[in-house]
Structures are given as structure tokens and as C-alpha cells.
Write an enzyme that holds these catalytic residues in place. Sequence first.
Site, PDB file in Angstrom:
ATOM      1  N   GLY A   1      37.354  52.819  37.169  1.00  0.00           N
ATOM      2  CA  GLY A   1      36.856  53.293  38.450  1.00  0.00           C
ATOM      3  C   GLY A   1      35.542  52.641  38.838  1.00  0.00           C
TER       4      GLY A   1
ATOM      5  N   GLY B   1      48.703  38.294  36.216  1.00  0.00           N
ATOM      6  CA  GLY B   1      47.724  37.540  35.450  1.00  0.00           C
ATOM      7  C   GLY B   1      47.568  36.125  35.977  1.00  0.00           C
TER       8      GLY B   1
ATOM      9  N   GLY C   1      49.373  34.935  39.228  1.00  0.00           N
ATOM     10  CA  GLY C   1      49.066  35.458  40.550  1.00  0.00           C
ATOM     11  C   GLY C   1      49.573  36.859  40.773  1.00  0.00           C
TER      12      GLY C   1
ATOM     13  N   ASP D   1      40.582  44.883  37.631  1.00  0.00           N
ATOM     14  CA  ASP D   1      39.721  45.709  38.472  1.00  0.00           C
ATOM     15  C   ASP D   1      39.044  44.878  39.554  1.00  0.00           C
ATOM     16  OD1 ASP D   1      40.364  47.940  36.924  1.00  0.00           O
ATOM     17  OD2 ASP D   1      38.734  47.532  35.512  1.00  0.00           O
TER      18      ASP D   1
END
Length: 316
Positions: free
Chosen positions: A49, A229, A232, A260
Amino acid sequence: MTRRSGKRAAPVTVIGSANIDYLVRVESAPAPGQTVLAGGLRKAPGGKGANQAVAAARLGGTVAFVGCVGDDDDGAMLLRELRAEGVDSADVEIISRQNTGLAIVAVDRFGENSIIVVPGANFALTETRVARVVRRAEPESLVVLQAEIDPRIIRTAVRTAGQIGARAVLNLAPFVRLPSEVLAVCDPLVVNESEASALLEAPVDSVDAARKGAEKLRRAVRSVVITLGAQGAVWADADGGGTVVAPVPAEVVDTTGAGDAFVGALAVRLAQGAALADAVELGVAAGTFAVTREGAQSSYAMAADLTAVGAPRLSG
């Protein structure tokens, strides 16, 4: 969806985990029963987060983070770092008698990582507080979630976002089972190959399999992105689908937090009103940039970094 014309970008509310990462460098990850020596230990801010919030803020997003930390030095460090990155941390609750979440991250010689997460205070986040925060959000805002928090929080946040007209972006990582009516609101649902495989109960081990998987998942969600990864990402929404090929990085240093970086960049672009294809393109560029640097938040790009490598230009 097209880019907003003459409007400011929508605000982004990220609800999720905040951890301290303990990063160790190893030649290779230990096998069961094996002990390996690490080449060093580094402590850094993390948590999916907080990572996504920082990634979005660095690219110019108006970002607020909702989560929990412990009443300890690690929690104080995380709050300082969020504020320093321009993330609104007013809705981060400090939980007494709870340790701040932590992650032990082993990075091998190829830059690949193995991660163990201890949730700690992250699981103190309550449905009541999350619903209250989401109801305060603007109708056109984005609510971004991941799965390092109690699944009940995800359900509440997504449902509440749907009720007020906000756009729910769910990164289902790590994978957890959620009700179909919750997934149906996601726009997009973001998963990697292993998470897509778990959802589909079938292998997603190639670009072609990901394309077919995205088409199938699109029937259950408003839109979907499957990240691949180094290969793409693929996407699908009501307007169609496509593939974004990742550029080849000069060197893969550390893949920690690259997913993230992708989600944070995707959220910023969607908040500007861009189409999903454009947002995925920026996300792939941000993820690729991140793997060329060590750590999670420390590896995230500023807008100028991505413009320099040919990514879509971010609007003001």
C-alpha cells in the site's frame, strides 16, 4: 475512457499495508533445510500500500494513504517517509501495543526476490474506518487496494467505492479469494501471472495465455490487467484489449516493488482520465525503471525519469 479535458486530475486514495522492509542480498534463495549467508542487510520503507502511494505521488498524483502502523520507531519512520514523499497520511492510525508490519526480502544475484510478510498493525485496520474514509472521497476519485490487509477491508472498500461512484483499482496481491460481486466492481483488477492462474484455475505462463486469460476475466470484472514482468502486460476492458511490451532494462538490479511501481503509475494515469491502454503503458515503463535500482520506494521514478525513456507524458 479519455483524458480529462480542462479538469484537474482526480485524487487517489490508497488503502493498504505499510511495512518496514529488511532487505538482504543472497547468492540464491535458500532451499528447504538450507542455510545461506547474506551479503548485507538494509532497512527501508515498504508495504504494497505505502509503495503504491509513494509511486503515485512521485509521478504527480494527489495521493492519500489509509492504513495502520505500530506505536514504534518503525511506524514513525514510515510516517516520516510518506509525508516526505508528499503523501497525505492523516488517515494513518497509530496502533498501541502492536508492532508495525515488516517484510523480510531476500534478493538473489539475478535481482529476483523472495518475501516473507509479518502483517502486524496492518490487520488492525477496521471496516468502519475504511468505509468512513471512502465515503468522504470525491465521486470521480480512485480507490486503490492490495491484499496485504484483511480481505474484509477489501470487500468494504470496493463496495463503498461503488456506492459513491469512485473507481476501484484492486491489485490482488498476494492472491486471496474474494466474492464475485466484489471483483465485478474492479476497474481494473490487476494481477500477475501466478495470481491470474489462481483466479482462472489454469496456467497463465505465456503472453498468449495471458491474453486469453484477460479476455475470460473481463467477463467478471469491468477491466483487467495481467502483468508479465519482463514481458510487459496485457489488458482488457469494454473497448477491447491489447499488449504492452516492456522495454529491455540496461540491468536488472532488484525486482522488489516493481509491481507496486506499475500500479502507482497506472493509478496516476487513470486519475488523469487516460484510457486503460495508455495507463498500462506508463505502468510498464515505471515498473521497468524500478528494476534498475535497489529497493522498493527508493527505486521509483519521478515524471521526468519516465519522459526521458519515452513513456507517455503525464499531464499537469
